[in-house]
Motif scaffolding. Structure first.
Motif, PDB file in Angstrom:
ATOM      1  N   ILE A 641       0.859  -1.182   0.000  1.00 35.49           N
ATOM      2  CA  ILE A 641       0.000   0.000   0.000  1.00 35.49           C
ATOM      3  C   ILE A 641       0.900   1.237   0.000  1.00 35.49           C
ATOM      4  CG2 ILE A 641      -1.798   1.248   1.245  1.00 35.49           C
ATOM      5  CD1 ILE A 641      -2.503  -1.430   2.619  1.00 35.49           C
ATOM      6  N   PRO A 642       0.762   2.147  -0.954  1.00 34.14           N
ATOM      7  CA  PRO A 642       1.577   3.370  -0.931  1.00 34.14           C
ATOM      8  C   PRO A 642       1.462   4.062   0.426  1.00 34.14           C
ATOM      9  CG  PRO A 642       0.395   3.203  -2.995  1.00 34.14           C
ATOM     10  CD  PRO A 642      -0.144   2.111  -2.117  1.00 34.14           C
ATOM     11  N   ASN A 643       2.605   4.455   1.004  1.00 31.07           N
ATOM     12  CA  ASN A 643       2.577   4.939   2.385  1.00 31.07           C
ATOM     13  C   ASN A 643       3.789   5.787   2.702  1.00 31.07           C
ATOM     14  OD1 ASN A 643       4.736   3.271   4.160  1.00 31.07           O
ATOM     15  ND2 ASN A 643       3.940   1.977   2.468  1.00 31.07           N
ATOM     16  N   SER A 644       3.673   6.529   3.818  1.00 27.62           N
ATOM     17  CA  SER A 644       4.845   7.162   4.428  1.00 27.62           C
ATOM     18  C   SER A 644       5.078   6.616   5.833  1.00 27.62           C
ATOM     19  CB  SER A 644       4.675   8.683   4.472  1.00 27.62           C
ATOM     20  OG  SER A 644       3.523   9.041   5.219  1.00 27.62           O
ATOM     21  N   ARG A 645       3.997   6.127   6.471  1.00 25.91           N
ATOM     22  CA  ARG A 645       4.142   5.430   7.752  1.00 25.91           C
ATOM     23  C   ARG A 645       2.983   4.427   7.869  1.00 25.91           C
ATOM     24  NH1 ARG A 645       7.961   7.371  11.080  1.00 25.91           N
ATOM     25  NH2 ARG A 645       7.168   6.222  12.886  1.00 25.91           N
ATOM     26  N   ILE A 646       3.234   3.331   8.619  1.00 26.98           N
ATOM     27  CA  ILE A 646       2.218   2.286   8.805  1.00 26.98           C
ATOM     28  C   ILE A 646       2.159   1.922  10.280  1.00 26.98           C
ATOM     29  CG2 ILE A 646       1.476  -0.052   8.174  1.00 26.98           C
ATOM     30  CD1 ILE A 646       3.248   0.221   5.661  1.00 26.98           C
ATOM     31  N   TYR A 647       0.916   1.778  10.795  1.00 25.07           N
ATOM     32  CA  TYR A 647       0.728   1.358  12.178  1.00 25.07           C
ATOM     33  C   TYR A 647      -0.373   0.294  12.231  1.00 25.07           C
ATOM     34  CZ  TYR A 647       3.140   5.735  13.393  1.00 25.07           C
ATOM     35  OH  TYR A 647       4.040   6.754  13.499  1.00 25.07           O
ATOM     36  N   LYS A 648      -0.319  -0.502  13.300  1.00 29.08           N
ATOM     37  CA  LYS A 648      -1.455  -1.373  13.618  1.00 29.08           C
ATOM     38  C   LYS A 648      -1.693  -1.319  15.118  1.00 29.08           C
ATOM     39  CE  LYS A 648       0.914  -5.838  14.232  1.00 29.08           C
ATOM     40  NZ  LYS A 648       0.962  -7.261  13.770  1.00 29.08           N
ATOM     41  N   ASP A 650      -2.200  -2.627  18.826  1.00 27.40           N
ATOM     42  CA  ASP A 650      -1.803  -3.756  19.671  1.00 27.40           C
ATOM     43  C   ASP A 650      -2.339  -3.508  21.068  1.00 27.40           C
ATOM     44  OD1 ASP A 650      -0.656  -5.719  21.200  1.00 27.40           O
ATOM     45  OD2 ASP A 650       1.347  -5.523  20.316  1.00 27.40           O
ATOM     46  N   PRO A 651      -3.345  -4.272  21.504  1.00 27.09           N
ATOM     47  CA  PRO A 651      -3.953  -4.017  22.825  1.00 27.09           C
ATOM     48  C   PRO A 651      -3.030  -4.339  23.991  1.00 27.09           C
ATOM     49  CG  PRO A 651      -4.859  -6.004  21.859  1.00 27.09           C
ATOM     50  CD  PRO A 651      -4.004  -5.369  20.798  1.00 27.09           C
ATOM     51  N   THR A 652      -1.929  -5.006  23.728  1.00 27.17           N
ATOM     52  CA  THR A 652      -1.022  -5.364  24.831  1.00 27.17           C
ATOM     53  C   THR A 652       0.171  -4.417  24.929  1.00 27.17           C
ATOM     54  OG1 THR A 652       0.313  -6.863  23.473  1.00 27.17           O
ATOM     55  CG2 THR A 652      -1.658  -7.790  24.531  1.00 27.17           C
ATOM     56  N   GLU A 653       0.298  -3.493  23.994  1.00 25.91           N
ATOM     57  CA  GLU A 653       1.444  -2.582  23.975  1.00 25.91           C
ATOM     58  C   GLU A 653       1.292  -1.503  25.047  1.00 25.91           C
ATOM     59  OE1 GLU A 653       5.085  -1.047  22.505  1.00 25.91           O
ATOM     60  OE2 GLU A 653       4.038  -2.945  22.116  1.00 25.91           O
ATOM     61  N   ALA A 654       2.350  -1.304  25.851  1.00 29.48           N
ATOM     62  CA  ALA A 654       2.338  -0.233  26.859  1.00 29.48           C
ATOM     63  C   ALA A 654       2.272   1.120  26.170  1.00 29.48           C
ATOM     64  CB  ALA A 654       3.577  -0.323  27.734  1.00 29.48           C
ATOM     65  N   ASN A 655       1.500   2.044  26.731  1.00 22.60           N
ATOM     66  CA  ASN A 655       1.365   3.365  26.123  1.00 22.60           C
ATOM     67  C   ASN A 655       1.844   4.453  27.069  1.00 22.60           C
ATOM     68  OD1 ASN A 655      -0.832   4.076  27.912  1.00 22.60           O
ATOM     69  ND2 ASN A 655      -2.177   2.799  26.606  1.00 22.60           N
ATOM     70  N   GLY A 661      -2.321  -0.777  25.270  1.00 24.67           N
ATOM     71  CA  GLY A 661      -3.089  -0.475  24.068  1.00 24.67           C
ATOM     72  C   GLY A 661      -2.505   0.714  23.353  1.00 24.67           C
ATOM     73  N   ASP A 662      -1.896   0.446  22.175  1.00 26.49           N
ATOM     74  CA  ASP A 662      -1.265   1.545  21.469  1.00 26.49           C
ATOM     75  C   ASP A 662      -1.081   1.169  19.999  1.00 26.49           C
ATOM     76  OD1 ASP A 662      -0.161   4.000  21.053  1.00 26.49           O
ATOM     77  OD2 ASP A 662       1.556   3.711  22.403  1.00 26.49           O
ATOM     78  N   TRP A 663      -0.920   2.195  19.171  1.00 24.28           N
ATOM     79  CA  TRP A 663      -0.578   1.979  17.776  1.00 24.28           C
ATOM     80  C   TRP A 663       0.905   1.654  17.676  1.00 24.28           C
ATOM     81  CZ3 TRP A 663      -4.260   1.207  14.431  1.00 24.28           C
ATOM     82  CH2 TRP A 663      -5.520   1.782  14.623  1.00 24.28           C
ATOM     83  N   VAL A 664       1.220   0.564  16.946  1.00 24.40           N
ATOM     84  CA  VAL A 664       2.589   0.083  16.840  1.00 24.40           C
ATOM     85  C   VAL A 664       3.067   0.291  15.409  1.00 24.40           C
ATOM     86  CG1 VAL A 664       4.109  -1.920  17.055  1.00 24.40           C
ATOM     87  CG2 VAL A 664       2.213  -1.612  18.652  1.00 24.40           C
ATOM     88  N   TYR A 665       4.260   0.842  15.280  1.00 25.50           N
ATOM     89  CA  TYR A 665       4.829   1.082  13.954  1.00 25.50           C
ATOM     90  C   TYR A 665       5.145  -0.254  13.278  1.00 25.50           C
ATOM     91  CZ  TYR A 665       8.172   2.394  10.331  1.00 25.50           C
ATOM     92  OH  TYR A 665       8.832   2.536   9.131  1.00 25.50           O
ATOM     93  N   VAL A 666       4.808  -0.349  12.003  1.00 25.29           N
ATOM     94  CA  VAL A 666       5.063  -1.555  11.210  1.00 25.29           C
ATOM     95  C   VAL A 666       5.978  -1.168  10.054  1.00 25.29           C
ATOM     96  CG1 VAL A 666       4.056  -3.359   9.781  1.00 25.29           C
ATOM     97  CG2 VAL A 666       2.826  -2.546  11.797  1.00 25.29           C
TER      98      VAL A 666
END
Length: 713
Positions: A641-648, A650-655, A661-666
């Motif tokens: 997918i054309p992009n400059s940054r990608i996130y998904k 993750d409900p277990t990621e410390a924020n 719950g946090d957006w994680v860089y992919v």
């Protein structure tokens, strides 16, 4: 006889006198799935295959032993105990070794077939009104037949026999002396199985009215042909200008042949004609033929026939010019020509073989319980061969058939089960050659599910509100005092084959001719040509054939109950007849932006096959916008997918809030089915992403975890 053991009862086994590829049925009770694996024959090597559990009352298996005899004073027959779970059922199976015969140019052994050395047909060669194969010249194709033409006579063992097609024409041929006979093509409805890639409908090059016509079929006559048509057409069914190749490669064929005549045995007149209209193969290729009684028991002895593909010589009658048409998917009763598959101006060899009843060990002696001619009910052509036939014909002096003949029953399909659909099978039958009004010719009917009597005696059988237990092979036995035939038909889950030819959709014409209407949701959609129409489609399932490009335009929907199959690339190969089949590119299936593929069957896994392309437009964008995405296909990398940054998410990621719950860089990964991603656009310009892969389907489970307060959104 009935034998009980371990909760199972075996009450009947038929046939018990068998040969190569004979299908044997076990009738009883208490059979369970898996028990078929314990079917054995204890003997000196009677091997079996295709062991099948049919129901609690029926199992089947197939004889795979193929040993033949070359010396009739030293047979290689075998008899063994049929056992189930290592227990003797009380039934013996007797393997009858075929009598080996070979058709070749030279005559080197007692196993050589007595050759047909010349044939006469009504192909109008050079204005003569007829053609004889002695006029064939390998260097002049003008002497090679290229149209429909019927067999008028043949010369066998020095004597010319007419077929009864046109004896008056034969009488005009100067110097020809012939013995009048009456031959007729066998009819068959006894084929269980579907057409396959090595089947080709063969017709004379001029049957469609044109030569060098390319691959597209323009003749309505050709479009409407079925296998049953091309092996019984012409006067007495003896048209040499139409036929089918590799007929018995995957399926056995039963030809009905009742009411054998005692006087036909040992009369030195041929009783059976076998045609071979294409390359027959080599020494390892053979076809097994045998006469059988009503239960399928071998009567006499089978013949195992090898026809060698040799150049000009005594075994070759001529070459002919023809078109070879590949066939649509489906049963032999409905499959029809698809395209002229092997190019224009094809040529193939023409050979024929004739046999007497004595070649099959058929006897005129009523005391010969295993070989008596009046016990004959049918003749069988067994699976595993490579027979290319225009017809197989019998001498009416040997079998004056007043037994029944019947039209093929059309297989029926139901897509969703349980169903509110009612299915009716109706058989159309008559007396072969027309009745005389005698009460002995009156037809009666018995219907069965597999081999279980349904106590239905009319011409029709109706199954109401079809359920899974109703899916089966049904048989109708049609009989009178002269004999019987058994016509099988299948009721299966799935769709009725429905073809797209580049212009329109069509179900096999046999259904409309029979007054059967197929609802859209019960159609199996098959794309044989390119498609791009602004229409919604609905079907049971869908196949995109190799070499075909299908586009579902924006705003349109393809709605299926079952699977989508996109055929892969097909490499070039040489088929069993020596034909070179060209490579074919993979099929393609594209969903344009805002087009939809909807599949509604609950499945445990992805039932789709092949790669599709799904286009998705992202527009009305601003710099630094984020777009939410999920992949509709398997194994698609999010970086596609054309992009400059990608996130998904993750409900277990410390924020930053001290919770989870946090957006994680992919950076790069395969997009998980059912999982969401946000992708920052590279610019404010609109773009289209093409997802390529197997389309996701089935129940998709995604783990959901609790996110504690203070969501970091």
């Amino acid at each position: 006889m009935s034998l009980s053991f371990y909760g199972q009862t075996v009450t009947d086994v038929f046939p018990t006198r068998v040969t190569y590829q004979t299908k044997v049925t076990i009738i009883g009770s208490g059979f369970t799935s898996g028990m078929e694996n314990n079917i054995t024959i204890i003997s000196d090597d009677i091997s079996v295959t295709s062991k099948t559990w049919v129901s609690a009352t029926e199992m089947t298996f197939v004889i795979s032993r193929s040993e033949h005899t070359t010396n009739l004073s030293s047979y290689r027959d075998r008899t063994g105990d049929l056992r189930l779970n290592s227990i003797d059922t009380g039934f013996d199976i007797s393997y009858i070794a075929p009598n080996y015969k070979i058709l070749q140019n030279s005559s080197t052994s007692s196993n050589d077939v007595t050759k047909i050395t010349e044939i006469f047909t009504n192909w109008d060669y050079n204005g003569n009104g007829y053609w004889r194969s002695s006029w064939y010249n390998s260097g002049s194709q003008s002497t090679w037949p290229n149209d429909s033409h019927e067999l008028l006579a043949f010369t066998f063992d020095g004597i010319t026999y007419s077929t009864g097609v046109d004896d008056a024409l034969l009488s005009t041929i100067s110097g020809l002396t012939f013995t009048p006979q009456n031959f007729k093509a066998y009819s068959t409805n006894g084929v269980e199985g579907d057409s396959h890639s090595n089947n080709f409908i063969a017709t004379g090059d001029l049957v469609d009215g044109q030569v060098s016509e390319g691959t597209t079929i323009t003749s309505n006559f050709i479009k409407g042909l079925t296998v049953y048509d091309v092996i019984t057409d012409g006067v007495n069914g003896l048209d040499l200008g139409t036929g089918i190749t590799n007929f018995n490669e995957t399926s056995s064929v039963k030809f009905f042949s009742g009411n054998g005549q005692v006087g036909a045995v040992e009369d030195d007149v041929p009783d059976l004609i076998i045609t071979q209209i294409a390359q027959p193969g080599h020494t390892n290729n053979y076809d097994v033929y045998y006469y059988a009684d009503e239960e399928g028991n071998v009567v006499g002895r089978p013949v195992k026939l090898t026809i060698l593909d040799q150049s000009n010589g005594a075994g070759l009658l001529a070459f002919w010019r023809l078109d070879l048409y590949s066939m649509t998917d489906g049963s032999y009763a409905t499959s029809s020509p698809l395209k002229n598959a092997l190019g224009s101006n094809a040529t193939r060899p023409l050979r024929m073989a004739a046999f007497k009843l004595e070649d099959f060990g058929i006897s005129s002696d009523p005391a010969d319980v295993n070989g008596y001619v009046e016990n004959v009910n049918n003749i069988n052509l067994m699976a595993g061969g490579s027979c290319d036939i225009a017809f197989m014909a019998y001498n009416k002096s040997a079998f004056e058939i007043k037994a029944p003949v019947a039209d093929a029953l059309l297989p029926r399909y139901v897509c969703r089960l349980p169903s509110t659909t009612d299915i009716t099978f109706s058989v159309s039958a008559d007396v072969d050659g027309g009745g005389t009004g005698s009460s002995s010719e009156t037809l009666s009917y018995e219907w069965s599910k597999y081999n279980e009597d349904l106590s239905v005696s009319g011409t029709s059988l109706t199954i109401n509100n079809v359920e899974e237990d109703d899916l089966a092979t049904y048989n109708v036995r049609v009989y009178n005092d002269f004999g019987s035939i058994i016509v099988p038909v299948t009721l299966a889950q799935g769709g009725t084959p429905t073809a797209w030819d580049g212009t329109s959709w069509s179900v096999p014409s046999a259904y409309s001719s029979a007054g059967i209407t197929i609802n859209d949701e019960d159609k199996s959609l098959i794309f044989y040509d390119d498609y791009n129409k602004a229409l919604d489609l609905e079907g049971c399932d869908c196949t995109v054939k190799a070499g075909t490009n299908v586009v579902i335009p924006s705003g349109q929907t393809l709605k299926l109950y079952d699977d989508l199959i996109v055929e892969p690339y097909q490499a070039a190969y040489t088929d069993s007849d020596g034909n070179t089949i060209s490579a074919v590119s993979a099929g393609s299936f594209t969903l344009k932006n805002n087009a939809s593929l909807v599949q509604i069957k609950d499945t445990e896994g992805n039932i789709n096959e092949g790669v599709i392309n799904i286009e998705r437009l992202a527009d009305n964008l601003h710099a630094s916008d984020y777009v939410y995405w999920s992949s509709p296909v398997e194994d698609f990398y999010v970086t596609g997918i054309p992009n400059s940054r990608i996130y998904k998410w993750d409900p277990t990621e410390a924020n930053a809030k001290g919770t989870t719950g946090d957006w994680v860089y992919v950076s790069s990964e395969i997009m998980g089915a059912g999982e969401g991603y946000i992708v920052r656009v590279p610019s404010a310009s609109s773009f289209t992403t093409s997802f390529n892969g197997r389309p996701n389907n089935a129940t998709i489970d995604v783990a959901v975890k609790k996110v504690y307060r203070n969501y970091a959104c």
